[in-house]
Write an enzyme that holds these catalytic residues in place. Structure first.
Site, PDB file in Angstrom:
ATOM      1  N   ASN A 195      35.004 -29.210 -22.873  1.00 43.96           N
ATOM      2  CA  ASN A 195      33.887 -30.089 -22.559  1.00 43.96           C
ATOM      3  C   ASN A 195      32.659 -29.615 -23.342  1.00 43.96           C
ATOM      4  O   ASN A 195      32.695 -28.587 -24.022  1.00 43.96           O
ATOM      5  CB  ASN A 195      33.624 -30.150 -21.048  1.00 43.96           C
ATOM      6  CG  ASN A 195      33.255 -28.796 -20.453  1.00 43.96           C
ATOM      7  OD1 ASN A 195      32.547 -27.993 -21.054  1.00 43.96           O
ATOM      8  ND2 ASN A 195      33.748 -28.532 -19.241  1.00 43.96           N
ATOM      9  N   GLU A 198      31.330 -26.048 -22.643  1.00 38.50           N
ATOM     10  CA  GLU A 198      32.222 -25.019 -23.192  1.00 38.50           C
ATOM     11  C   GLU A 198      32.089 -24.942 -24.713  1.00 38.50           C
ATOM     12  O   GLU A 198      32.122 -23.859 -25.303  1.00 38.50           O
ATOM     13  CB  GLU A 198      33.667 -25.346 -22.800  1.00 38.50           C
ATOM     14  CG  GLU A 198      33.943 -25.195 -21.312  1.00 38.50           C
ATOM     15  CD  GLU A 198      35.221 -25.887 -20.864  1.00 38.50           C
ATOM     16  OE1 GLU A 198      35.675 -25.615 -19.733  1.00 38.50           O
ATOM     17  OE2 GLU A 198      35.760 -26.707 -21.639  1.00 38.50           O
ATOM     18  N   ASP A 264      41.565 -32.528 -16.453  1.00 33.94           N
ATOM     19  CA  ASP A 264      43.026 -32.505 -16.324  1.00 33.94           C
ATOM     20  C   ASP A 264      43.615 -33.862 -16.697  1.00 33.94           C
ATOM     21  O   ASP A 264      44.651 -33.954 -17.355  1.00 33.94           O
ATOM     22  CB  ASP A 264      43.434 -32.157 -14.888  1.00 33.94           C
ATOM     23  CG  ASP A 264      42.936 -30.796 -14.437  1.00 33.94           C
ATOM     24  OD1 ASP A 264      42.745 -29.925 -15.303  1.00 33.94           O
ATOM     25  OD2 ASP A 264      42.737 -30.617 -13.226  1.00 33.94           O
TER      26      ASP A 264
END
Length: 482
Positions: A195, A198, A264
């Site tokens: 993301n 990150e 996920d």
């Protein structure tokens, strides 16, 4: 070109990573505790769901693909429940149970669709011999056409470099959802899906789209990774490849209910689509759409193939959504490279009414893609006076993006769209109202580069101002008769 659903039953995917159990306790919070200023929740329902890498596997299984899961748990009741849930979802699994540690469990207390509290039960994994995990990996790898490594930085993927090396040798693509400040461990992966937070933790702060792209390409070259799919929340997704033009997809305009597990869903849908034979661009489109569906659900949820099919069939354009200025410039350049005609209109669009909808429908018919640029809140106040806008910029953009005829929605801080027009250079500038073409703000700019300017009629007796006045008069009448 329209994106079609691939045959997910052709996919056979191996997921390895940090597994956990997500627990949800639901109840009513009707009073405050006399012991402390906290709500008292009377629990009425409980729900357990596999989380982390387990949720990735569930997302894949829900699309109809074959999936196997490898992970680490404790020797406890939570591990038993986790395995039962996976078996029920038809996820083949090899969960290695380690003694003297709890299965990672996240307990959320929810009342009236609001999360009140989250309790995490976990201990750092002790050093363990990964031999059993690697042997299970080799066994499943022989029957898989794609590998997903789901790293939550809990310790399961301490041998991640070896897993990537084995997949490379077998010619099986590797997708990684990374964590931590060291991406060297993901060397030679095919796709990574961090993301934005990150990503910036690795490459540093990014102040514009071009900086994101250049730093992303540097990251790929540095670690010999083929593709970076950057998930950016409300700013959508950006696909970056070495020495190739980037692809950006704005977020679909949907109510965000719960972002738990959205990452996920992204990597699960992306991997399932690629393993089923979809192109990378189509797989990205499907994963973006799946993420927009799952954030409208409570908790770590999944998306089924019928849901995805329905959402795909009702989407008007592959790039529809809310965008910032840099993203819009990229999207317009891509559309223009494909020979598409760009239509531009602007305004406050404070309270959307039937006149707006008819006007936008007519505007869309003039070209292939319709941009709606709205004045930001401060600009509306300057133009319309105190008390306006009634709806803030985010609310106005969300409503506009939800219309089937609108492809891109953005906002601008200026009082006029002239600066934006100079950058975008749309093929057609459209305005509604009792204007002549020469009176349209920005018309000289568009005419100077050979563009067209159109004035469309308006629906009589329908305007935001008139609607507000009627509401005020109705309120006054009620007060006078009360």
């Amino acid at each position: 070109m329209q994106t079609l659903l691939p045959d997910f039953t052709k996919a056979s995917i191996l997921v390895v990573g940090d597994v956990m159990l997500d627990r949800y306790w639901f109840g009513d919070a009707a009073r405050i505790s006399p012991e402390a200023p906290v709500p008292v929740v009377k629990i009425k329902q409980r729900d357990d769901r596999p989380g982390g890498a387990g949720n990735v596997a569930l997302n894949i299984a829900s699309l109809g693909a074959k999936v196997a899961l490898i992970g680490i748990s404790g020797c406890d009741e939570a591990a038993d429940e986790l395995c039962q849930q996976l078996t029920a979802a038809k996820v083949e699994h090899a969960i290695e149970a380690l003694p003297n540690i709890p299965t990672i469990t996240k307990l959320r207390v929810i009342s009236r669709h609001q999360q009140l509290l989250r309790l995490d039960f976990e201990e750092k994994f002790p050093a363990f011999d990964p031999a059993t995990l690697v042997e299970s990996y080799k066994k499943y790898l022989a029957h898989s056409n794609l590998v997903i490594l789901s790293d939550y930085n809990k310790g399961t993927l301490s041998c991640v470099s070896e897993l990537i090396k084995l997949a490379n040798a077998a010619g099986v693509p590797v997708l990684v959802d990374p964590k931590g400040a060291d991406f060297t461990i993901y060397q030679n992966a095919d796709i990574i899906t961090p993301n934005f937070k990150e990503f910036e933790a690795i490459v540093g702060a990014c102040t514009c789209e071009q900086e994101i792209i250049s730093k992303g390409q540097d990251l790929l070259r540095q670690h010999n990774i083929k593709t970076l799919l950057l998930t950016r929340g409300e700013n959508g997704m950006t696909l970056i490849q070495q020495d190739e033009e980037e692809i950006h997809l704005p977020a679909h305009a949907r109510q965000v209910f719960d972002v738990t597990g959205a990452g996920d869903t992204v990597i699960g849908a992306l991997g399932a689509a690629i393993a089923a034979g979809a192109s990378l661009a189509d797989a990205m489109t499907l994963s973006n759409l799946a993420a927009s569906l799952v954030v409208a659900k409570l908790g770590a949820a999944t998306v089924s193939t019928p849901e995805l099919d329905i959402a795909l069939s009702t989407a008007t354009a592959p790039f529809a959504g809310m965008v910032n200025e840099d993203q819009l410039l990229i999207a317009v350049a891509q559309a223009r490279a494909n020979g598409k005609r760009i239509v531009f209109t602007n305004g406050c669009f404070d309270i959307l009414h039937a006149g707006h909808v008819r006007y936008l429908q007519q505007a869309k018919q003039l070209g292939d893609y319709l941009i709606v640029a709205i004045n930001d809140d401060d600009s509306v106040t300057r133009l319309k006076g105190p008390g306006r806008p009634i709806n803030n910029a985010e609310q106005r953009m969300t409503v506009l993006a939800g219309l089937g005829v609108v492809d891109w929605v953005t906002s601008y801080t200026d009082d006029t769209p002239e600066r934006l027009l100079k950058k975008l250079r749309p093929d057609i500038l459209v305005k509604g109202g009792d204007y002549t073409v020469d009176q349209v703000v920005g018309a000289p700019i568009v005419h100077a580069y050979g563009g067209d300017v159109r004035v469309l009629g308006v629906t009589k007796n329908v305007s935001t101002t008139k609607i507000i006045n009627r509401m005020v008069n109705a309120t006054q009448t009620v007060e006078d008769t009360a």
